[in-house]
Design a protein around this motif. Structure first.
Motif, PDB file in Angstrom:
ATOM      1  N   LYS A  61      26.079  12.515 -13.261  1.00 28.60           N
ATOM      2  CA  LYS A  61      27.106  13.523 -13.484  1.00 28.60           C
ATOM      3  C   LYS A  61      28.131  12.977 -14.472  1.00 28.60           C
ATOM      4  N   ARG A  62      28.614  13.839 -15.323  1.00 34.49           N
ATOM      5  CA  ARG A  62      29.577  13.429 -16.336  1.00 34.49           C
ATOM      6  C   ARG A  62      30.804  12.788 -15.678  1.00 34.49           C
ATOM      7  N   GLY A  63      31.230  11.652 -16.219  1.00 31.75           N
ATOM      8  CA  GLY A  63      32.405  10.960 -15.706  1.00 31.75           C
ATOM      9  C   GLY A  63      32.096   9.856 -14.714  1.00 31.75           C
ATOM     10  N   ASP A  64      30.876   9.800 -14.181  1.00 30.52           N
ATOM     11  CA  ASP A  64      30.513   8.744 -13.231  1.00 30.52           C
ATOM     12  C   ASP A  64      30.581   7.368 -13.897  1.00 30.52           C
ATOM     13  N   VAL A  65      31.035   6.378 -13.145  1.00 33.73           N
ATOM     14  CA  VAL A  65      31.002   4.987 -13.604  1.00 33.73           C
ATOM     15  C   VAL A  65      29.823   4.312 -12.925  1.00 33.73           C
ATOM     16  N   ILE A  66      28.893   3.807 -13.725  1.00 36.53           N
ATOM     17  CA  ILE A  66      27.637   3.303 -13.188  1.00 36.53           C
ATOM     18  C   ILE A  66      27.301   1.929 -13.769  1.00 36.53           C
ATOM     19  N   ASN A  83      18.878   3.490 -12.259  1.00 35.77           N
ATOM     20  CA  ASN A  83      18.503   3.788 -10.879  1.00 35.77           C
ATOM     21  C   ASN A  83      18.368   5.297 -10.672  1.00 35.77           C
ATOM     22  N   SER A  84      17.718   5.952 -11.618  1.00 37.09           N
ATOM     23  CA  SER A  84      17.615   7.404 -11.619  1.00 37.09           C
ATOM     24  C   SER A  84      16.258   7.798 -12.196  1.00 37.09           C
ATOM     25  N   PRO A  85      15.798   9.026 -11.912  1.00 34.35           N
ATOM     26  CA  PRO A  85      14.576   9.491 -12.573  1.00 34.35           C
ATOM     27  C   PRO A  85      14.764   9.637 -14.080  1.00 34.35           C
ATOM     28  N   TYR A  86      16.018   9.621 -14.527  1.00 35.90           N
ATOM     29  CA  TYR A  86      16.336   9.832 -15.932  1.00 35.90           C
ATOM     30  C   TYR A  86      16.822   8.529 -16.573  1.00 35.90           C
ATOM     31  N   THR A  87      16.417   8.311 -17.815  1.00 43.61           N
ATOM     32  CA  THR A  87      16.818   7.105 -18.541  1.00 43.61           C
ATOM     33  C   THR A  87      18.168   7.318 -19.212  1.00 43.61           C
ATOM     34  N   GLY A  88      19.025   6.340 -19.100  1.00 48.15           N
ATOM     35  CA  GLY A  88      20.305   6.408 -19.783  1.00 48.15           C
ATOM     36  C   GLY A  88      20.168   5.922 -21.216  1.00 48.15           C
ATOM     37  N   MET A  89      20.972   6.490 -22.104  1.00 48.32           N
ATOM     38  CA  MET A  89      20.960   6.099 -23.508  1.00 48.32           C
ATOM     39  C   MET A  89      22.377   5.753 -23.961  1.00 48.32           C
ATOM     40  N   LEU A  90      22.514   4.565 -24.528  1.00 52.18           N
ATOM     41  CA  LEU A  90      23.801   4.135 -25.075  1.00 52.18           C
ATOM     42  C   LEU A  90      23.680   4.151 -26.601  1.00 52.18           C
ATOM     43  N   PRO A  91      24.242   5.167 -27.269  1.00 52.13           N
ATOM     44  CA  PRO A  91      24.150   5.235 -28.731  1.00 52.13           C
ATOM     45  C   PRO A  91      24.917   4.097 -29.390  1.00 52.13           C
ATOM     46  N   VAL A 118      28.819   9.906 -20.256  1.00 52.20           N
ATOM     47  CA  VAL A 118      29.544  10.748 -21.206  1.00 52.20           C
ATOM     48  C   VAL A 118      29.062  12.185 -21.139  1.00 52.20           C
ATOM     49  N   ASP A 119      27.740  12.365 -21.026  1.00 48.61           N
ATOM     50  CA  ASP A 119      27.206  13.724 -21.020  1.00 48.61           C
ATOM     51  C   ASP A 119      25.802  13.714 -20.424  1.00 48.61           C
ATOM     52  N   VAL A 120      25.420  14.844 -19.823  1.00 50.12           N
ATOM     53  CA  VAL A 120      24.060  15.051 -19.321  1.00 50.12           C
ATOM     54  C   VAL A 120      23.614  16.413 -19.842  1.00 50.12           C
ATOM     55  N   ASP A 121      22.576  16.435 -20.674  1.00 47.91           N
ATOM     56  CA  ASP A 121      22.185  17.720 -21.261  1.00 47.91           C
ATOM     57  C   ASP A 121      21.198  18.470 -20.374  1.00 47.91           C
ATOM     58  N   GLU A 122      20.707  19.625 -20.876  1.00 49.96           N
ATOM     59  CA  GLU A 122      19.872  20.502 -20.062  1.00 49.96           C
ATOM     60  C   GLU A 122      18.525  19.893 -19.700  1.00 49.96           C
ATOM     61  N   VAL A 123      18.066  18.907 -20.448  1.00 50.05           N
ATOM     62  CA  VAL A 123      16.803  18.246 -20.113  1.00 50.05           C
ATOM     63  C   VAL A 123      17.044  16.860 -19.494  1.00 50.05           C
ATOM     64  N   LYS A 124      18.254  16.687 -18.980  1.00 48.48           N
ATOM     65  CA  LYS A 124      18.632  15.474 -18.242  1.00 48.48           C
ATOM     66  C   LYS A 124      18.624  14.207 -19.099  1.00 48.48           C
ATOM     67  N   LEU A 128      25.499   7.642 -22.415  1.00 45.70           N
ATOM     68  CA  LEU A 128      26.424   6.699 -21.795  1.00 45.70           C
ATOM     69  C   LEU A 128      27.422   6.175 -22.820  1.00 45.70           C
ATOM     70  N   GLY A 129      28.554   5.672 -22.329  1.00 50.33           N
ATOM     71  CA  GLY A 129      29.567   5.120 -23.217  1.00 50.33           C
ATOM     72  C   GLY A 129      30.258   3.922 -22.607  1.00 50.33           C
ATOM     73  N   LEU A 130      30.948   3.168 -23.460  1.00 53.40           N
ATOM     74  CA  LEU A 130      31.673   1.963 -23.021  1.00 53.40           C
ATOM     75  C   LEU A 130      33.172   2.090 -23.236  1.00 53.40           C
ATOM     76  N   LYS A 131      33.639   3.296 -23.556  1.00 47.27           N
ATOM     77  CA  LYS A 131      35.060   3.484 -23.792  1.00 47.27           C
ATOM     78  C   LYS A 131      35.767   3.707 -22.461  1.00 47.27           C
ATOM     79  N   GLY A 132      36.644   2.796 -22.116  1.00 50.21           N
ATOM     80  CA  GLY A 132      37.348   2.893 -20.846  1.00 50.21           C
ATOM     81  C   GLY A 132      37.705   1.516 -20.324  1.00 50.21           C
ATOM     82  N   ARG A 133      38.705   1.456 -19.501  1.00 53.94           N
ATOM     83  CA  ARG A 133      39.195   0.188 -18.958  1.00 53.94           C
ATOM     84  C   ARG A 133      38.123  -0.485 -18.106  1.00 53.94           C
ATOM     85  N   GLY A 134      37.831  -1.749 -18.422  1.00 53.77           N
ATOM     86  CA  GLY A 134      36.925  -2.548 -17.601  1.00 53.77           C
ATOM     87  C   GLY A 134      35.458  -2.378 -17.891  1.00 53.77           C
TER      88      GLY A 134
END
Length: 281
Positions: A61-66, A83-91, A118-124, A128-134
């Motif tokens: 879900k958008r906004g989750d810290v993982i 740890n999901s059926p979907y692969t995360g992508m860090l551009p 950062v975002d989850v589109d219609e095809v899951k 992902l992003g690294l902008k944020g404290r910590g």
């Protein structure tokens, strides 16, 4: 009329309520009856009945810290196991901006990162992003995997449960909302923390868990206290000198390097994850 209580364990097809209640996650309605569609724990909120699965994969879900582990490096992005059926992508743009650099010189396969969804589109597809404290790369430590829906129980009210594990073991611990837990400390204490966290995962639905966790921590940390070996005791006895005091876990941790993260407020991170996970309860 409701036929079950909050936190009851139910099975698929079991009737939970009739008439005045509404079906939620993990349930279905048949005529006027609400039934469970899976094995899980009942959660009743304002006459809406949900069933929280005992075993499940993380749904981003958008906004989750993982916490994710790099498994693939492509031309313009890193692929991560989250740890999901979907692969995360860090551009690469999330790390370099518009600059062009070799991705392998920044993060390698096997690196573990703390990231934000950062975002989850219609095809899951999970961006992902690294902008944020910590947020950033972890250094060393071990990973433990638990059921994502049990993350709130591991954290506890206002971080009470996870803080107890941290204090007793002296380990630095970060809990991702995707059920991945990073632990860093003295190797023996890392294993104790891992054992306790897996116990919480198994027994999250039971009562009296906090007391059992405290007892287990007391038992394991006392048994792991360093004591002089038989040879050392004989040596000091012959010399007439007293054996040295055991080195504390905190002293050991001061000598170790901290993770490659930007400044992180641990309490803020734990509380933020607790709030972010409430929607899964």
């Amino acid at each position: 009329m409701i036929l079950v209580k909050d936190k009851d364990l139910v099975v698929p097809g079991q009737i939970l309520a009739e008439n005045d209640y509404y079906p939620g996650m993990g349930t279905f309605k048949e005529d006027s009856r609400i039934c469970s569609s899976l094995v899980g724990l009942v959660s009743v909120r304002n006459k809406r009945i949900n069933v929280i699965p005992l075993q499940s994969k993380y749904i981003p879900k958008r906004g989750d810290v993982i916490i994710g582990e790099i498994t693939d490096i492509r031309f313009s992005m890193w692929g991560l196991d989250i740890n999901s059926p979907y692969t995360g992508m860090l551009p690469a743009s999330e790390v370099f901006g518009k600059d062009k650099r070799e991705l392998e010189k920044v993060f390698e396969i096997g690196d573990v990162l703390l990231l934000r969804v950062v975002d989850v589109d219609e095809v899951k597809k999970v961006k992902l992003g690294l902008k944020g404290r910590g947020l950033g790369k972890f250094r060393d430590g071990i990973l433990v995997y638990i059921t994502p829906t049990k993350v709130p129980r591991l954290i506890g009210k206002r971080g009470s449960m996870i803080n107890m594990v941290k204090e007793k073991t002296g380990c630095d611990i970060v809990v991702g909302q995707n059920g991945v837990v990073w632990i860093k400390g003295d190797p023996q204490m890392e294993r104790i923390a891992e054992k306790v966290i897996l116990m919480i995962d198994r027994e999250a639905h039971t009562s009296g868990l906090t007391d059992r966790v405290r007892e287990l921590l007391d038992k394991l940390t006392v048994s792991e206290e360093e004591t002089p070996t038989e040879h050392e005791e004989e040596t000091y006895h012959e010399s007439g000198e007293a054996p040295p005091e055991p080195e504390s876990t905190e002293e050991k941790m001061e000598d170790e390097e901290s993770p490659d993260l930007e400044e992180r407020d641990e309490e803020e991170t734990s509380e933020g994850m607790e709030e972010g996970s409430k929607s899964d309860e």
